[in-house]
Design a protein around this motif. Structure first.
Motif, PDB file in Angstrom:
ATOM      1  N   MET A   1       0.853  -1.185   0.000  1.00 25.75           N
ATOM      2  CA  MET A   1       0.000   0.000   0.000  1.00 25.75           C
ATOM      3  C   MET A   1       0.893   1.240   0.000  1.00 25.75           C
TER       4      MET A   1
ATOM      5  N   TYR B   1       5.631   4.052  -2.194  1.00 27.06           N
ATOM      6  CA  TYR B   1       5.514   2.797  -1.460  1.00 27.06           C
ATOM      7  C   TYR B   1       6.571   2.769  -0.367  1.00 27.06           C
TER       8      TYR B   1
ATOM      9  N   ILE C   1       8.915   0.820   0.500  1.00 29.43           N
ATOM     10  CA  ILE C   1      10.299   0.440   0.179  1.00 29.43           C
ATOM     11  C   ILE C   1      11.089   1.617  -0.396  1.00 29.43           C
ATOM     12  N   GLN C   2      10.370   2.639  -0.917  1.00 29.76           N
ATOM     13  CA  GLN C   2      11.063   3.775  -1.527  1.00 29.76           C
ATOM     14  C   GLN C   2      11.516   4.807  -0.500  1.00 29.76           C
TER      15      GLN C   2
ATOM     16  N   TYR D   1       5.442  -2.748  -6.029  1.00 28.76           N
ATOM     17  CA  TYR D   1       5.810  -2.101  -4.766  1.00 28.76           C
ATOM     18  C   TYR D   1       7.068  -2.694  -4.158  1.00 28.76           C
ATOM     19  N   THR D   2       7.710  -3.660  -4.847  1.00 31.75           N
ATOM     20  CA  THR D   2       8.922  -4.246  -4.287  1.00 31.75           C
ATOM     21  C   THR D   2      10.180  -3.632  -4.904  1.00 31.75           C
ATOM     22  N   ARG D   3       9.984  -2.668  -5.796  1.00 33.73           N
ATOM     23  CA  ARG D   3      11.144  -2.039  -6.442  1.00 33.73           C
ATOM     24  C   ARG D   3      11.329  -0.615  -5.934  1.00 33.73           C
ATOM     25  N   ARG D   4      12.573  -0.311  -5.619  1.00 34.98           N
ATOM     26  CA  ARG D   4      12.875   1.005  -5.085  1.00 34.98           C
ATOM     27  C   ARG D   4      12.634   2.104  -6.107  1.00 34.98           C
ATOM     28  N   GLU D   5      13.018   1.812  -7.359  1.00 35.26           N
ATOM     29  CA  GLU D   5      12.889   2.840  -8.392  1.00 35.26           C
ATOM     30  C   GLU D   5      11.673   2.549  -9.257  1.00 35.26           C
TER      31      GLU D   5
END
Lengths: 250, 231, 231
Positions: A100, A141, A143-144, C226-230
């Motif tokens: 999310m 998100y 992770i960013q 949503y698992t990728r930083r970029e």
């Protein structure tokens, strides 16, 4: 600080907790009053995390009673819902929902649990994101974001539920050193606004300047329980002295 | 149960054939899997390409087609070769046992290729570097560090490969191998009890699967003895 | 031997006429099997030991026996019983296509439920604790946290299972169904040209497989955004 005429917000009486044979908590007695800031410290495995996890019933205690604002923690689901609405929690590993966006992380529980309409939930979310000073990250998100930013989001997420108490379970332990302060700053702000807080942490500077009381635990027991000045300058118990020596020696 | 009287020994021999096909195809499957993994991990471009084509082909084609192609195809090829030496030969029969064994070994071998390759790559470089730093030779490192580690990682997927293999033996009945399904077909023409006869086949295969699962579990327990943490 | 290109060009359209049936077997049993898998998964995580037990036995039996045996039991075996022949299901079970879909559904359901369970077990416990701490109910946590994350985790294994299912549909040819493989077998019986027919059909299946892989690759990238930083 503690006004004895008022009923305590959290009351733990003779609480015991076992994991199989292992006794994680031994006869814990603790009163926390509204607006109090408690810091819990101790070596790993001393039961400090278990203590606060029992307060919002992520762990069930086996003996004794825990009462939150007059509601006793039992298997009664309605009581548990009421307590969880009252108690927020911030975890060591942030535990943001990875799938999310940041703003959705802050909205979802408002919508599902408090039945807040979507637009209002979004407003509340943005309000608290501004308070932790990262409104510009709303659409990203988890992770960013950096670890420090993620933990600030996690604090904002807890605040969105308008809790009376917030539990912090080692909120800075998983962070790189340069990010610890941005999280502690948010916590200090909260303390100044009068939030009732129980923090498991090894940040002794935070404990000394913010806490009303410091609790030292070892092997499932509360070994020392004092005001910060007394705790740091004049600890009574040998185990406390050893611990403080180890943790402050660097 | 009375309908089964007289058929038990046929089923038993059918089961023996399943076991034989399994053992023969297992050794071939391991061979194909190791060759495939070795080729994919090698620096040789051609070997990589061949192994890549091998896995794509055998993972993308229905098992039954591979078996039919190998059986009828090799029969025609062998007949053609035989005709060169003796023009009177009409047809050379290929034993379904070997055509089927090689076919299912090739199929499951393409999955085993990934099992072995994945296990090789999953060994943590740290323990390899540590062993080298301690002065162990490349060969010593391979034998004492990499192989045991690889084995532990490969075992669960390898167990699944073995289960696929034993279940695929049933497909060989299509080209006339007299294993349990074949026995059931004969029994049905005599007794007219298809459900009973096929259930027996199912139970025999369930027995084989259980045997494989239990032995893999035993081996896993042994392989993981060093990874169970202190309590 | 010589490779008869004209024969391929002639028979390929005939075989492709069976594509519709292959696709129908894949899609219908894929969807029904997925529903069955979710039901089995819910039984396994229900916390009721008897539901969990029934689901476990079911999965064990259907994963421990060959799909071909399951197809034969449904198609040849079930009509042995008067009750089946008189039941409301008879119109479905009388048709080989209905039987094939039923057997494929029962089989893939067992595999997919284990894949989904793997996804559910892979969901970080901390996220569920965070959900609890925010006051979410068990149901809300399952719908909003466990299900979407488990879906993403399970997808790579699930796409492999769909490809296995595609390959299993070829077994429908053993119970007289004229899917692509069934038609190919008829042509081979008439022309006795297994190389040409089976090889070209194998290529058709491989293209189908690659298409499925591409499709799942797109879905995986979408679910994993949503698992990728970029971005």
């Amino acid at each position: 600080m503690s006004d004895n005429k008022l009923k305590p917000l959290i009351k733990m009486i003779e609480v015991n907790k076992y994991f199989g044979e292992f006794q994680a908590l031994k006869n814990i007695n603790l009163d926390v009053h509204k607006g109090e800031r408690i810091v819990v410290c101790g070596p790993s495995g001393s039961g400090k995390s278990t203590l606060i996890r029992c307060i919002n019933r992520l762990e069930k205690h086996n003996k004794g009673t825990i009462t939150i604002d007059g509601i006793e923690l039992t298997d009664n689901v309605e009581d548990l819902d009421a307590v969880r609405r009252e108690v927020g929690m911030v975890f060591q590993n942030f535990n943001l929902f990875p799938h999310m966006s940041i703003v959705k992380n802050l909205m979802i529980a408002q919508q599902l649990v408090r039945k807040t309409p979507k637009d209002e939930a979004r407003e509340v979310a943005m309000h608290y994101l501004e308070r932790v000073k990262i409104p510009e990250q709303a659409k990203k998100y988890p992770i960013q974001l950096s670890g420090g930013q993620q933990q600030r989001v996690a604090i904002a997420r807890a605040l969105c539920m308008k809790p009376n108490i917030i539990l912090f379970d080692e909120p800075t332990s998983a962070l790189d050193p340069e990010m610890i302060n941005e999280v502690l700053d948010v916590m200090v702000d909260l303390a100044e606004e009068g939030m009732t807080m129980i923090c498991v942490t090894h940040e002794m500077g935070f404990a000394r300047s913010v806490a009303d009381r410091v609790i030292f635990m070892d092997e499932g027991e509360i070994v020392e329980h004092a005001k910060p000045a007394e705790f740091f300058d004049n600890p009574k118990n040998e185990r406390t002295k050893t611990f403080l020596k180890q943790i402050l020696s660097h | 149960m009375e309908v089964l009287t007289g058929w038990w020994d046929d089923y038993l021999w059918g089961a023996v054939i399943v076991a034989k096909v399994f053992m023969a195809s297992l050794s071939l499957m391991i061979l194909f899997g190791l060759l495939g993994a070795g080729a994919k991990l090698s620096n040789n471009k051609l070997a990589q390409k061949i192994a890549g084509a091998y896995t794509v082909i055998f993972r993308g084609t229905p098992e039954i087609l591979v078996i039919l192609l190998l059986y009828f195809g090799s029969a025609i090829a062998l007949t053609a070769i035989a005709k060169i030496f003796n023009p009177d030969v009409r047809f050379v029969d290929v034993p379904p046992f070997w055509a089927g064994t090689i076919a299912i070994a090739l199929i499951v071998g393409s999955y085993a290729t990934e099992t072995f390759r994945g296990a090789f790559l999953a060994v943590k470089p740290g323990s390899i570097e540590a062993a080298r730093a301690l002065g162990m030779s490349t060969l010593q490192t391979f034998i004492y560090i990499r192989i045991p580690e690889m084995w532990r990682i490969a075992l669960p997927p390898f167990g699944n490969n073995m289960l696929s293999l034993v279940k695929d033996t049933a497909l060989i009945s299509i080209i006339g191998l007299n294993e349990t399904l074949f026995v059931a077909k004969q029994a049905i023409t005599v007794t007219g009890k298809p459900f009973t006869m096929y259930i027996v086949v199912g139970l025999i295969y369930l027995g084989f699967s259980t045997l494989i699962t239990l032995s893999v579990m035993g081996m896993e327990k042994y392989g993981n003895r060093t990874t169970v943490g202190a309590r | 031997m010589n490779f008869d290109l004209n024969l391929i060009l002639e028979s390929l359209p005939q075989m492709l006429a069976g594509f519709g049936i292959t696709l129908k077997l894949l899609v219908v049993s894929g969807i029904l099997g997925f529903i069955l898998a979710v039901l089995l998964l819910l039984m396994r995580i229900s916390g009721k030991f008897y539901l969990n037990w029934v689901a476990q036995v079911y999965i064990y039996v259907f994963r421990g026996t060959p799909i071909l045996v399951q197809i034969f039991i449904v198609y040849y075996g079930l009509p042995q019983f008067e009750a089946v022949r008189e039941s409301f299901l008879w119109p479905i079970l009388r048709e080989p296509t209905g039987c094939a879909i039923l057997a494929l559904t029962l089989n893939t359901g067992a595999y997919v439920s284990e894949i989904l369970r793997g996804g559910v077990l892979g969901v970080d416990k901390g996220l569920l604790e965070a959900g609890s701490a925010l006051g979410m109910s068990a149901r809300q946590k399952f719908i909003y946290l466990t299900a979407p994350i488990a879906t993403r985790l399970a997808l790579p294994a699930y796409s492999n299972d769909v490809i296995s299912l595609l390959k299993s549909t070829a077994l429908a040819s053993t119970i007289t169904i004229a899917d692509m493989t069934g038609i190919a077998r008829t042509i081979v019986a008439e022309t006795y040209a297994p190389y040409e027919i089976y090889t070209s059909l194998a290529i058709v299946y491989m293209i189908f497989t690659l298409g499925l892989q591409k499709l799942f690759g797109v879905i995986e990238r979408y679910l994993g955004r949503y698992t990728r930083r970029e971005e």
